[in-house]
Design a protein around this motif. Structure first.
Motif: not given
Length: 291
Positions: A55-59, A167, A169-170, A173, A276
């Motif tokens: 949630r903090e944007g870490k991958m 999402n 995006e995950w 990534r 995600g």
């Protein structure tokens, strides 16, 4: 007490308390966040830490279980002098399965009297959990090793898996989706609906615009192989969206009132790293898997 061992891996995503209560040995996958390695131990605090980071944007990244780690795990089980049935997620999802097979071969060469079945379940996360629950229930009711293994081999590819990815995006990534596809999909609010056919691969059987519509279609797509759900155990899942998950569970209970049970689970770290938060799922035993 069972006279054989049923073992699994942390991708089963069942709570550690359940696994311990049912005497299920577990080998753990690992994941990495900010260069730090964490063990997927099937515990609530580990899930919460992983989702907070996402949630903090870490991958985060995940790692295979090595042949050596499987070997050490199996060796510890063999020392108990009982037959062993090991179930993990399928080889089409992770190359770890091949490592487990290599480790089994090493064990069988070293321990000539060992009885160790390592199944390619073609299952993942909640589907693997459903398979494991059936096996444990059978064994606890008195089924022997051969009967339990035979049931697993006959029914593992009948466990239907249906997922909704919120999402894209995950997936991008993690290298499982191109940048262009992810951008277009996000702009159009596309929600892919995924199922797992008998070969264990992840296949998109629909791409729906808008999550509300996607959830409705996800539910209705179960009708063709679940019918009214009469007497069936159903597991529904979510990833860090408990309120949505509870609403999803209520929808499934209303849609399939004849189901034996509908249980809510949360996706564990290993698979969550790739899809995600916002993921929803449903799994159940069908006559066969169908899109």
């Amino acid at each position: 007490m069972r006279d054989f061992i049923i073992a699994t891996a942390s991708t089963v995503d069942l709570d550690r308390s359940w696994l311990d209560a049912h005497d299920i040995p577990v080998i753990s996958y690992t994941f990495t966040v900010d260069g730090n390695i964490y063990v997927d131990d099937c515990r609530e605090e580990t899930r919460r830490a992983l989702y907070k980071a996402m949630r903090e944007g870490k991958m985060p990244n995940t790692s295979q279980i090595t042949t050596y780690n499987y070997y050490e795990f199996f060796k510890g089980l063999v020392s108990q002098n009982k037959p062993i049935l090991f179930v993990d997620m399928d080889c089409a999802i992770s190359a770890s399965y091949n490592n487990s097979i290599n480790a089994r071969e090493m064990i069988m060469e070293e321990f000539l009297d060992a009885r160790l079945e390592v199944l390619d379940t073609r299952c993942i996360t909640m589907g693997l959990a459903l398979l494991l629950e059936h096996l444990v229930e059978m064994a606890d009711k008195g089924a022997g090793y051969e009967e339990t293994v035979a049931w697993a081999k006959e029914n593992e590819t009948k466990i239907a898996h249906r997922f909704l990815i919120d999402n894209l995006e995950w997936l991008r990534r993690g290298g499982r989706l191109s940048n262009a596809s992810a951008i277009v999909g996000s702009l159009l609010s596309i929600k892919p609906l995924i199922y797992v056919p008998e070969d264990g691969k992840l296949v998109a059987y629909a791409k729906v615009r808008g999550k509300k519509k996607a959830v409705k279609q996800l539910l209705e797509s179960c009708d063709k192989d679940l019918g009214k759900g009469s007497g069936k155990k159903i597991i529904v899942g979510h990833s860090d969206c408990l309120e949505e998950g509870e609403k999803w569970k209520a929808m499934v209970e209303e849609h399939f009132p004849e189901a034996k049970s509908v249980t809510l689970m949360e996706l564990g770290p290993t698979i969550a790293c790739h899809v995600g938060p916002g993921f929803l799922s449903i799994v159940y035993l069908a006559d066969k898997r169908t899109a």
